[in-house]
Design a protein around this motif. Structure first.
Motif, PDB file in Angstrom:
ATOM      1  N   MET A 153      -1.041  47.087  56.781  1.00 27.78           N
ATOM      2  CA  MET A 153      -0.639  48.108  55.819  1.00 27.78           C
ATOM      3  C   MET A 153       0.427  47.631  54.855  1.00 27.78           C
ATOM      4  N   ARG A 154       1.089  46.511  55.165  1.00 27.13           N
ATOM      5  CA  ARG A 154       2.051  45.948  54.213  1.00 27.13           C
ATOM      6  C   ARG A 154       1.373  45.564  52.907  1.00 27.13           C
ATOM      7  N   ASP A 155       0.149  45.061  53.007  1.00 23.64           N
ATOM      8  CA  ASP A 155      -0.578  44.691  51.789  1.00 23.64           C
ATOM      9  C   ASP A 155      -0.932  45.927  50.968  1.00 23.64           C
ATOM     10  N   VAL A 156      -1.255  47.035  51.654  1.00 26.17           N
ATOM     11  CA  VAL A 156      -1.528  48.281  50.943  1.00 26.17           C
ATOM     12  C   VAL A 156      -0.250  48.779  50.266  1.00 26.17           C
ATOM     13  N   TRP A 157       0.873  48.706  50.969  1.00 31.29           N
ATOM     14  CA  TRP A 157       2.154  49.118  50.394  1.00 31.29           C
ATOM     15  C   TRP A 157       2.459  48.309  49.141  1.00 31.29           C
ATOM     16  N   ARG A 158       2.302  47.001  49.234  1.00 31.86           N
ATOM     17  CA  ARG A 158       2.594  46.141  48.080  1.00 31.86           C
ATOM     18  C   ARG A 158       1.682  46.456  46.902  1.00 31.86           C
ATOM     19  N   ASP A 159       0.428  46.767  47.197  1.00 32.71           N
ATOM     20  CA  ASP A 159      -0.510  47.095  46.121  1.00 32.71           C
ATOM     21  C   ASP A 159      -0.123  48.393  45.427  1.00 32.71           C
ATOM     22  N   LYS A 160       0.401  49.371  46.200  1.00 30.65           N
ATOM     23  CA  LYS A 160       0.708  50.690  45.629  1.00 30.65           C
ATOM     24  C   LYS A 160       2.052  50.731  44.909  1.00 30.65           C
ATOM     25  N   PHE A 161       3.051  49.929  45.387  1.00 31.85           N
ATOM     26  CA  PHE A 161       4.422  50.142  44.905  1.00 31.85           C
ATOM     27  C   PHE A 161       5.070  48.930  44.233  1.00 31.85           C
ATOM     28  N   THR A 162       4.344  47.832  44.089  1.00 28.97           N
ATOM     29  CA  THR A 162       4.927  46.688  43.367  1.00 28.97           C
ATOM     30  C   THR A 162       4.119  46.317  42.130  1.00 28.97           C
ATOM     31  N   GLY A 168      18.159  49.120  23.175  1.00 31.82           N
ATOM     32  CA  GLY A 168      16.953  48.633  22.534  1.00 31.82           C
ATOM     33  C   GLY A 168      16.152  47.634  23.343  1.00 31.82           C
ATOM     34  N   SER A 169      16.494  47.407  24.611  1.00 29.37           N
ATOM     35  CA  SER A 169      15.736  46.476  25.441  1.00 29.37           C
ATOM     36  C   SER A 169      15.902  46.853  26.905  1.00 29.37           C
ATOM     37  N   ARG A 170      15.230  46.162  27.766  1.00 35.90           N
ATOM     38  CA  ARG A 170      15.302  46.369  29.209  1.00 35.90           C
ATOM     39  C   ARG A 170      15.153  45.024  29.903  1.00 35.90           C
ATOM     40  N   PRO A 171      15.726  44.865  31.066  1.00 34.23           N
ATOM     41  CA  PRO A 171      15.663  43.575  31.748  1.00 34.23           C
ATOM     42  C   PRO A 171      14.288  43.310  32.358  1.00 34.23           C
ATOM     43  N   ASN A 172      13.985  42.056  32.555  1.00 37.09           N
ATOM     44  CA  ASN A 172      12.765  41.660  33.244  1.00 37.09           C
ATOM     45  C   ASN A 172      13.018  41.633  34.748  1.00 37.09           C
ATOM     46  N   ILE A 173      12.102  42.191  35.517  1.00 39.88           N
ATOM     47  CA  ILE A 173      12.233  42.216  36.971  1.00 39.88           C
ATOM     48  C   ILE A 173      11.519  41.010  37.557  1.00 39.88           C
ATOM     49  N   ASP A 174      12.255  40.208  38.298  1.00 41.44           N
ATOM     50  CA  ASP A 174      11.695  39.031  38.967  1.00 41.44           C
ATOM     51  C   ASP A 174      11.339  39.434  40.393  1.00 41.44           C
ATOM     52  N   ARG A 175      10.056  39.342  40.747  1.00 44.87           N
ATOM     53  CA  ARG A 175       9.612  39.684  42.089  1.00 44.87           C
ATOM     54  C   ARG A 175       9.205  38.424  42.850  1.00 44.87           C
ATOM     55  N   LYS A 176       9.578  38.378  44.121  1.00 49.01           N
ATOM     56  CA  LYS A 176       9.259  37.213  44.955  1.00 49.01           C
ATOM     57  C   LYS A 176       7.747  37.166  45.170  1.00 49.01           C
ATOM     58  N   SER A 182       5.694  35.785  47.353  1.00 47.74           N
ATOM     59  CA  SER A 182       5.171  36.031  48.699  1.00 47.74           C
ATOM     60  C   SER A 182       5.567  37.401  49.230  1.00 47.74           C
ATOM     61  N   ASN A 183       6.579  37.988  48.641  1.00 42.80           N
ATOM     62  CA  ASN A 183       7.088  39.303  49.059  1.00 42.80           C
ATOM     63  C   ASN A 183       7.473  40.102  47.827  1.00 42.80           C
ATOM     64  N   PRO A 184       6.474  40.621  47.091  1.00 44.43           N
ATOM     65  CA  PRO A 184       6.781  41.304  45.829  1.00 44.43           C
ATOM     66  C   PRO A 184       7.588  42.585  45.999  1.00 44.43           C
ATOM     67  N   GLU A 185       7.743  43.073  47.236  1.00 42.47           N
ATOM     68  CA  GLU A 185       8.610  44.233  47.453  1.00 42.47           C
ATOM     69  C   GLU A 185      10.070  43.873  47.246  1.00 42.47           C
ATOM     70  N   MET A 186      10.382  42.581  47.195  1.00 39.97           N
ATOM     71  CA  MET A 186      11.742  42.108  46.943  1.00 39.97           C
ATOM     72  C   MET A 186      11.865  41.748  45.469  1.00 39.97           C
TER      73      MET A 186
END
Length: 634
Positions: free
Chosen positions: A442-451, A471-479, A481-485
């Motif tokens: 279910m971790r893979d389902v979580w990552r698919d829904k929320f990252t 006038g801008s916003r920062p870029n989010i860097d996701r890991k 192997s663990n895009p929830e981070m």
């Protein structure tokens, strides 16, 4: 207060201006010993210390009007006959002055409640909305409420302009139910006095008192007020009528340092001039009630603001028995399964758990956050885990399904610039969880829904703040192997989203090295020029010490900067902000509590650095009653 003649005094009507010499008519001006200056030709709207028009022609009295005193006046009966030339040997029948011993009682005339802007702090009696005693004038305390409880010594509570959960500054009444501590915190509040709570047994009460156990709002013998629902209070069981009220002891209820005034994020216009001493932390009456300096009204000292909440929606009780039918339509209540009974659920069920918590987030919390961000009060919202009711043990919860995760995804996608980190209820407690691997369930389902979109990156630009033109916003860097981070930097602030959940997990107990520790190390290493001014970390559970050790290694090559860790998991009724040097830890509320607005306050001169200020959108100490934000004006 003013002197007045009640009946048949035979005095003349007061003149509109003070007289140069005392008259029989009461003067409306403040008495003075200095000679009066020449009068003016036009009257003023209020009495002044000098005459405002021609002096009165009334005949002067034979003696001047005495100056007002600060002590109460004692009325005596006029003596009859002529006074004797020598004292009488026996006591006379003349009345002796009444000696009044002050004791904490309700004011003779109750004042109506008033809601004032934060700029009016410290508040006077019956004025709110206060968050703690530091918001009140000297001699007053903040009477905090969960709902619409009676406000001691004040009238009008329960009707406009009163609002659910608002606190008011009052005179402490010692026969009125009052929460001064809980779970032996703060230590100086225990043992508890008469009508004080929350007690768990008689040992937590002063000698001679007992703990009155309540299942709801039962009256406590010898005490006034409703008190907090299901909270227990100390009381005197017998022979209490002759006892004097227990007076407050300075060591028991210390008056905390007065912090800078707090305010609603929707108010404020002009920026006050503040001294350098403004930039400091202050501590309230609780051990975890630290507070940083408040944003100025024009936000000229704000580097960034964001909202945070978590551990919601749970909805594991009967009100959350909702699901999808075989055709995909919503069933409320669910007819296919008993969704609240985890043991009876088949794998692959379609339960959605859209009960009271869900409705609270949907109808109140998210619209409130969105309205605030629309008004420039906050840049994003961060959720600190747990989006479902859990089930004790690793891999035991059958509530984690694609249907329930879809329900939460559809809910949170309506929130502007929304981020989320996992909680144990929707991570390691989910069915089939393998603590020796990094995914495959279910971790893979979580990552698919929320990252993935719309949560992968911010969709709206951040508002203009100190050091950022907008006038801008920062870029989010996701890991990878663990895009929830995640990690991003904005305006000198480094933000970490970590996968630290309660209980045993692959990341914290089996990965080598610890995935969170390595993520912190790798991202801080990117700051080669030491440009960060503060660090903020989001996680569901308390971080391991190795995470802070990695941050300390960063300080070996860069100047020390403050850090703030935001977690949930323990579900307190009131948020807790602890401070250890420049390391601050914020435990957010859970369930149906209102969101917190965190402001990164920065000294415009750059000399004092960054501070963290917390605004609680719902000061009521409860997390099981949804706030009604419809009563707030933007």
């Amino acid at each position: 207060d003013y002197c007045y003649c009640e009946t048949d005094c035979g005095t003349k009507a007061p003149s509109k201006s003070p007289t140069p010499s005392p008259t029989q008519a009461p003067s409306t001006a403040a008495p003075t010993k200095a000679p009066m200056p020449e009068p003016t030709t036009s009257p003023s709207k209020s009495p002044t210390s000098s005459p405002t028009q021609a002096p009165s022609t009334a005949a002067p009295t034979t003696s001047p009007v005495p100056e007002p005193t600060t002590s109460p006046m004692i009325s005596t009966i006029s003596p009859t006959g002529s006074p004797t030339k020598s004292p009488t040997p026996e006591p006379t029948l003349a009345p002796t002055p009444l000696v009044v011993t002050p004791e904490p009682t309700k004011a003779p005339v109750s004042l109506p409640i008033v809601i004032s802007p934060a700029s009016d702090k410290p508040y006077s009696e019956c004025v709110g909305n206060c968050a703690d005693d530091s918001d009140c004038a000297d001699g007053l305390v903040c009477y905090e409420r969960r709902d619409m409880e009676e406000v001691p010594g004040c009238t009008g509570n329960g009707s406009p302009p009163d609002q659910n959960g608002f606190g008011y500054c009052v005179v402490r009444l010692y026969d009125f139910l009052w929460i001064v501590g809980d779970e032996l915190e703060p230590p100086e509040a225990f043992p508890l006095g008469n009508c004080e709570g929350d007690c768990d047994d008689d040992d937590e009460c002063e000698e001679g008192l007992k703990c009155f156990d309540r299942g709801a709002n039962e009256p406590v013998p010898g005490c006034d007020g409703d008190g907090y629902r299901k909270k227990d209070y100390c009381y005197c069981e017998t022979d209490c009528e002759t006892s004097s009220p227990t007076l407050p002891q300075p060591s028991k209820s210390p008056v905390p340092p007065t912090p800078p005034p707090t305010r609603s994020p929707f108010s404020g216009t002009a920026a006050p001039v503040v001294p350098p001493s403004y930039y400091k932390y202050t501590s309230g009456s609780r051990s975890c009630s630290w507070q940083g300096p408040e944003p100025l009204d024009n936000k000229s000292n704000v580097a960034l603001q964001f909202w945070t909440f978590g551990d919601v929606p749970y909805d594991g009780s009967s009100d959350g028995n909702t699901c999808l039918s075989s055709s995909g339509s919503k069933q409320d209540p669910c007819k296919r399964y008993n969704c609240v009974n985890n043991d009876s659920l088949p794998r692959g069920n379609t339960c959605t758990y859209e009960g009271e918590d869900y409705e609270c987030v949907k109808e109140q919390i998210i619209p409130y956050i969105n309205a605030a961000i629309d008004d420039g009060n906050g840049a994003f919202a961060a959720h600190y885990g747990d989006i479902l009711k859990g089930e004790s043990g690793i891999g035991n919860s059958r509530r984690c399904q694609e249907s329930s995760f879809n329900s939460r995804r559809n809910l949170f996608k309506e929130c502007t610039n929304f981020l989320i980190v996992p909680g144990d209820n929707d991570w390691n407690e989910c069915q089939l969880y393998d603590k020796t691997k990094n995914g495959g369930d279910m971790r893979d389902v979580w990552r698919d829904k929320f990252t993935e979109a719309p949560f992968k990156q911010f969709s709206r630009n951040f508002p203009q703040t100190l050091g950022f033109s907008g006038g801008s916003r920062p870029n989010i860097d996701r890991k990878s192997s663990n895009p929830e981070m995640f990690y991003f930097v904005h305006n000198g602030i480094g933000f970490f989203g970590l996968n630290r959940v309660a209980g045993t997990s692959y990341i914290s107990n089996y990965a080598s090295p610890d995935t969170n520790v390595k993520w912190i190390k790798d991202k801080l290493a990117e700051d080669t020029n030491c440009e960060l001014k503060s660090i903020i970390l989001f996680a569901q559970a308390v971080l391991k010490s190795e995470c802070y050790q990695e941050i300390n290694k960063y300080f070996n090559r860069c100047p020390r900067i403050p850090s703030l860790t935001i977690t949930g998991d323990t579900h307190p009724e009131r948020y807790c902000l602890k401070k250890d040097g420049d390391v601050l830890k914020l435990t957010g509320e859970g369930y149906q509590s209102g969101p917190l607005l965190v402001s990164v306050v920065r000294d415009p001169t750059g000399e004092m650095g960054d501070f963290f200020h917390v605004f609680d959108s719902q000061t009521r100490n409860t997390n099981d009653v949804c706030p009604n934000f419809n009563v707030f004006s933007r």
